[in-house]
Enzyme design. Structure first.
Site, PDB file in Angstrom:
ATOM      1  N   SER A 197      36.692  27.006  40.706  1.00 15.81           N
ATOM      2  CA  SER A 197      37.963  26.666  41.328  1.00 15.81           C
ATOM      3  C   SER A 197      37.897  27.063  42.796  1.00 15.81           C
ATOM      4  CB  SER A 197      39.104  27.418  40.635  1.00 15.81           C
ATOM      5  OG  SER A 197      40.300  27.341  41.384  1.00 15.81           O
ATOM      6  N   TYR A 210      42.907  35.259  37.160  1.00 16.90           N
ATOM      7  CA  TYR A 210      42.200  33.977  37.251  1.00 16.90           C
ATOM      8  C   TYR A 210      41.260  33.975  38.451  1.00 16.90           C
ATOM      9  CZ  TYR A 210      41.450  28.946  37.792  1.00 16.90           C
ATOM     10  OH  TYR A 210      40.881  27.699  37.937  1.00 16.90           O
ATOM     11  N   LYS A 214      37.022  33.716  38.490  1.00 15.72           N
ATOM     12  CA  LYS A 214      36.262  32.709  39.221  1.00 15.72           C
ATOM     13  C   LYS A 214      35.332  33.336  40.257  1.00 15.72           C
ATOM     14  CE  LYS A 214      37.865  29.350  36.851  1.00 15.72           C
ATOM     15  NZ  LYS A 214      36.991  28.720  35.837  1.00 15.72           N
TER      16      LYS A 214
END
Length: 341
Positions: A197, A210, A214
């Site tokens: 991402s 999150y 990543k």
């Protein structure tokens, strides 16, 4: 006219300065008109077509919806054989039917294998890869796509949420990839890709866990790429920004067992799933190292954040984290709403 050494040196620096300025100006203008990084944009026009992957075997995790589904469809159009995995067998079967239809006769039933399983069950990974290899006779590319996002305030996130997100977004990806890399090393070639991402490139607000998962992915697979340099094993990090899928409403929050539940709207400024899948297919065909994707203003913002951190810091102070949240999710939302949604 005789030019002295100091004058020559001055001219050299002027040429270098003009070149750097021109290069920066070109990138700045390009980022305002393209929906991906310049390398990927170039490859989408002049590079290897995904058609070059025809007949290859590609395994895609999390293929029952979202980016995984659209990447599978983009590859199916080019006659790529597919192994589709996720938890929902019915949805995988639907994607399989649509892939075969989109292939326009290039693929038959045996060319798309459906394997329903929970990717967080690490004990199944070796068996799943063996099933794929036994079915097709080989595996050429592993695309790790399964994962979930998050919307939450940093200080409210429960530790169980951190653990669950790392289990899904990091440890499941790393474990499955290790089995694949062992196979590729024995075979002498292969390609591992991970749908990361833009949150893996810079720290985005209200998605701390999150973002951390990543960044961890970039660390793991950056190291893998370095280790496999010159060994014909490619490593690609696919980094989309906001994409119109069900990814948002399925996101984790700060609470264990809770989903964000707020869906993306068709009016939101997001890249379509179809376009993201197409760009992922182009990146795979050209074996890029890292590919960024996102509609304006995501690309210029990310380039500024990575390459001009002082300018980025000033811009963030002017925008504020809530404004950045709106750019990301196309929604006006207060911090309290993030915490309780």
């Amino acid at each position: 006219m005789v030019i002295s050494p100091p004058q020559k040196l001055t001219m050299l620096f002027e040429i270098i300065g003009a070149g750097v300025f021109s290069y920066g100006l070109f990138y700045l203008l390009a980022m305002c008109f393209v929906d991906c990084d310049v390398e990927l944009w170039f490859y989408s026009i002049f590079g290897r077509s995904p058609r070059k992957l025809k007949g290859k075997v590609v395994c895609i995790t999390g293929a029952s919806s979202g980016i995984g589904e659209h990447t599978a469809k983009a590859l199916a159009k080019r006659g790529v054989k597919l192994a589709l995995t996720a938890r929902r067998k019915n949805e995988l079967e639907r994607v399989k039917r649509e892939c075969i239809e989109l292939s326009k006769g290039q693929l038959v039933d045996d060319d798309v294998l459906v394997l329903a399983f929970d990717i967080t069950d690490l004990s199944l990974h070796k068996k799943v890869l063996e099933q794929i290899i036994n079915h097709f006779g080989s595996l050429d590319i592993l695309v790790n796509n399964a994962g979930r996002s998050q919307r939450a305030l940093f200080e409210h996130i429960q530790m169980n949420v951190d653990k669950q997100m790392f289990d899904l977004n990091v440890f499941a990806v790393v474990n499955l990839s290790r089995f694949a890399v062992k196979y590729f090393s024995e075979r002498g070639s292969g390609h591992v890709a991970v749908v990361s991402s833009l949150a893996g490139v810079f720290g985005v607000p209200y998605s701390a866990t999150y973002t951390a998962t990543k960044h961890a992915i970039h660390g793991y697979f950056g190291a893998l790429r370095t280790e496999k340099t010159g060994k014909n094993i490619a490593v690609t990090l696919l980094c989309p920004g906001p994409v119109y899928t069900n990814f948002l409403q399925e996101s984790f929050t700060e609470k264990d067992g809770e989903k964000y539940g707020i869906p993306a709207n068709k009016t939101d400024r997001r890249m379509t799933g179809e376009r993201c899948g197409e760009l992922c297919a182009v990146a795979l065909a050209n074996r890029t190292h890292e590919s960024w994707m996102g509609i304006f203003p995501m690309m210029p913002f990310v380039y500024t954040a990575v390459y001009f951190p002082i300018v980025s810091k000033m811009c963030l102070k002017l925008l504020g984290p809530q404004r950045l949240f709106k750019i990301r999710d196309s929604k006006e939302i207060t911090l309290d709403e993030v915490a309780i949604a």
